[in-house]
Write a protein that holds these residues in place. Sequence first.
Motif, short mmCIF file in Angstrom:
data_model
loop_
_atom_site.label_atom_id
_atom_site.label_comp_id
_atom_site.label_asym_id
_atom_site.label_seq_id
_atom_site.Cartn_x
_atom_site.Cartn_y
_atom_site.Cartn_z
N GLN A 82 0.82 -1.21 0.00
CA GLN A 82 0.00 0.00 0.00
C GLN A 82 0.85 1.26 0.00
O GLN A 82 0.39 2.34 0.39
CB GLN A 82 -0.94 -0.01 1.20
CG GLN A 82 -1.97 -1.12 1.09
CD GLN A 82 -3.06 -1.01 2.14
OE1 GLN A 82 -3.24 0.01 2.78
NE2 GLN A 82 -3.79 -2.09 2.31
N LEU A 83 2.10 1.11 -0.43
CA LEU A 83 2.99 2.27 -0.48
C LEU A 83 3.15 2.72 -1.93
O LEU A 83 3.16 1.91 -2.84
CB LEU A 83 4.36 1.93 0.12
CG LEU A 83 4.36 1.42 1.55
CD1 LEU A 83 5.78 1.14 2.00
CD2 LEU A 83 3.71 2.43 2.48
N GLU A 84 3.31 4.03 -2.12
CA GLU A 84 3.50 4.53 -3.47
C GLU A 84 4.98 4.50 -3.83
O GLU A 84 5.84 4.54 -2.94
CB GLU A 84 2.94 5.95 -3.60
CG GLU A 84 3.71 7.01 -2.84
CD GLU A 84 3.18 8.40 -3.14
OE1 GLU A 84 3.75 9.07 -3.99
OE2 GLU A 84 2.20 8.81 -2.50
N PRO A 85 5.29 4.40 -5.15
CA PRO A 85 6.71 4.44 -5.54
C PRO A 85 7.33 5.73 -4.99
O PRO A 85 6.66 6.74 -4.95
CB PRO A 85 6.65 4.51 -7.07
CG PRO A 85 5.26 4.10 -7.46
CD PRO A 85 4.37 4.41 -6.30
N CYS A 86 8.44 5.70 -4.55
CA CYS A 86 9.57 4.85 -4.42
C CYS A 86 9.73 4.27 -3.02
O CYS A 86 10.75 3.67 -2.70
CB CYS A 86 10.80 5.67 -4.77
SG CYS A 86 10.86 7.18 -3.75
N GLU A 87 8.71 4.44 -2.17
CA GLU A 87 8.81 3.97 -0.80
C GLU A 87 9.08 2.46 -0.68
O GLU A 87 9.89 2.06 0.16
CB GLU A 87 7.54 4.31 -0.02
CG GLU A 87 7.52 5.73 0.50
CD GLU A 87 6.26 6.00 1.31
OE1 GLU A 87 6.19 5.52 2.44
OE2 GLU A 87 5.35 6.66 0.78
N LEU A 110 10.79 0.43 -2.48
CA LEU A 110 12.20 0.11 -2.71
C LEU A 110 13.05 0.56 -1.52
O LEU A 110 13.93 -0.18 -1.04
CB LEU A 110 12.67 0.81 -3.99
CG LEU A 110 14.03 0.37 -4.52
CD1 LEU A 110 14.03 0.39 -6.03
CD2 LEU A 110 15.14 1.25 -4.01
N GLN A 111 12.75 1.73 -1.00
CA GLN A 111 13.53 2.22 0.13
C GLN A 111 13.31 1.34 1.37
O GLN A 111 14.27 1.04 2.09
CB GLN A 111 13.14 3.67 0.43
CG GLN A 111 13.73 4.61 -0.62
CD GLN A 111 13.27 6.05 -0.46
OE1 GLN A 111 12.16 6.30 -0.01
NE2 GLN A 111 14.11 6.98 -0.85
N ARG A 112 12.07 0.93 1.59
CA ARG A 112 11.78 0.05 2.75
C ARG A 112 12.51 -1.29 2.61
O ARG A 112 13.02 -1.83 3.59
CB ARG A 112 10.28 -0.20 2.86
CG ARG A 112 9.46 1.03 3.17
CD ARG A 112 9.43 1.31 4.66
NE ARG A 112 8.65 2.52 4.90
CZ ARG A 112 7.36 2.53 5.22
NH1 ARG A 112 6.73 1.39 5.38
NH2 ARG A 112 6.71 3.65 5.43
N ARG A 140 2.27 -5.15 -4.65
CA ARG A 140 1.14 -5.23 -5.59
C ARG A 140 1.58 -5.12 -7.04
O ARG A 140 0.79 -5.23 -7.95
CB ARG A 140 0.08 -4.17 -5.28
CG ARG A 140 0.56 -2.77 -5.40
CD ARG A 140 -0.42 -1.80 -4.78
NE ARG A 140 -0.12 -0.47 -5.23
CZ ARG A 140 -0.94 0.27 -5.96
NH1 ARG A 140 -2.12 -0.18 -6.31
NH2 ARG A 140 -0.58 1.48 -6.32
N MET A 141 2.88 -4.85 -7.27
CA MET A 141 3.40 -4.82 -8.64
C MET A 141 4.87 -5.22 -8.64
O MET A 141 5.54 -5.15 -7.60
CB MET A 141 3.23 -3.43 -9.26
CG MET A 141 3.79 -2.31 -8.46
SD MET A 141 3.60 -0.71 -9.27
CE MET A 141 1.84 -0.49 -9.27
N GLU A 142 5.35 -5.66 -9.79
CA GLU A 142 6.72 -6.15 -9.84
C GLU A 142 7.71 -4.98 -9.75
O GLU A 142 7.65 -4.06 -10.56
CB GLU A 142 6.96 -6.94 -11.12
CG GLU A 142 8.25 -7.71 -11.07
CD GLU A 142 8.18 -9.04 -11.81
OE1 GLU A 142 9.16 -9.78 -11.72
OE2 GLU A 142 7.18 -9.34 -12.48
#
Lengths: 90, 449
Positions: A11-16, A18-20, A39-41
């Motif tokens: 439920q996070l928007e890009p780029c969160e 990847l950072q997490r 929710r997406m690759e």
Amino acid sequence: MTKEIILDVSQLEPCEPLQRVLEALAQLSPGEYLRVLHRMEPYPLYPILNQQGYIWQTQPGQQTPLEIFIWPAHDKEIEEMIKNDDVSSL
Amino acid sequence: MNLAHLTLEQTPPLSVPFRFFLTAPFFGILASLLILYEGLPLLNHRWSLEVLALTHLVTLGLISMVMMGAMLQLLPVLAGALIPRPRLVSTFLHLFQTLGSLSLSLGFFIHHKKIIFLGMLLLGLGFLIFLGLIGYCLIKRGKANSPIVIAMRFALLSLGFTVSLGLGLGTLFSHDVALPLPYTLTHLHLTWGLAGWVGLLIIGVAYQVVPMFQITPHYSPKLTRWFVPSLFLSLIVWSVCYFLSYFSFLPHFIPQILSSLLALGFGLFASVTLYLQSHRLRRLPDVTLNYWRVGMGGLLLAISLWIGGLVWSPLTSYSNYDLLLGSVLIGGGILPIIQGMLYKIIPFLVWLHLQHCQLKASTPIKLIQLPHMKQIIPDKQAYYQFWMYLVGISLFGGTLLGLSSLIEVAGTILMLSFLFLGYNLYRALWLYLSVRHQIIGQVIPSGQS
């Protein structure tokens, strides 16, 4: 003894996400691997994992559309377990 | 649609889209200055050259500028269609678009036909390159047939019609055809521009960015599969009927019914988008979401005004009806969506390119903590700018509804809002350059750089 760390970034928007994931990887102890619920690759993540010495496996998830297993490239025990689909279901 | 194709390798250099994005606020400032300079006389006549200057500053210099940058950015990553020599191509396109928009608007403003012709020439050249190149990439190289790529194709075709009609109108004007220009051609030009080029591309981009950045459910595949092609087909049928009715081969109500159906189609898109946004998974405040909601509201209001004018003719006899309709559609619908997209795409691209830079530059052990999206353009600043724009455009609407003394205040606040937008976007660029410098500095010791 292996241990699974679950990280839900669905439920996070890009780029969160990847950072997490990078933050969680930095805190992995020996014998631990990451199970990312997404929710997406996360294509931008893969080259970073490659560079940082991790291996990943992406597969359809149960709670979220995708699950990405990430583990250190040198940990053959985890690799064998995940490749044999021997991970606990959520 | 998902992020599957948005890979680091395929994304064009940051300067390619950024030169367009960072130029757009200047045209917003110029348009506001024009409102301030002209004052009330600007609102006297919908067909005055000053109004044409204002609309072309906004539609060419601001809206099309951002959309060209967005297409150059999205085409390689979403369609897998790599643009040859992207820096060189974008330099020329940007130059033609900037100088062309300036010349055309200046020519209208000072009533100088040679400058209008120069503007047409520059814009025509730029659009010809853009249409040829993007069209070639979409047809020959584009691998994907996703809804956004299909929308891009139809938007590009619509741009072709818009530009052809615009050049035709400009030629008529430069050959001393008396104003107002033939209404049929003018209406076709603006309908293809706003509903085709701008509208269809916004719908396509929405399929991508609304679920991705606003964490909403996806648009239904049943809708995305047929929606844009149907709207495009409706535009074609409407154009033919409109033209035929002009020569009395068809009764006028037929194109009017078709235009209402077209408007309802866009209304459906706005309603579905608002519905999806109300079902977003993560309910955090977000300036892009606010801008999109205002944009969808503005679109619905413009559609109501349009259909209202068709079914109740006294509405259209209101002296400022045309200007009000145009302002609600462009200022209340399209510009908020464009600004909302900038607030999401710019931080995302900055972050993506810094990530790429770090990936190429860093050793396997050392990674710099990159700024996250909310740090690249802080929410607080974006919200100030959002409210400023909302107040400015509402006051401008108020002047068209009779509160004419507000025009100077509206122009000033709109100008400040575009200045603030520019500041927010350039701040993101500055942050990108400073972090990139830091990353490169880690690899190359300062003595060797």
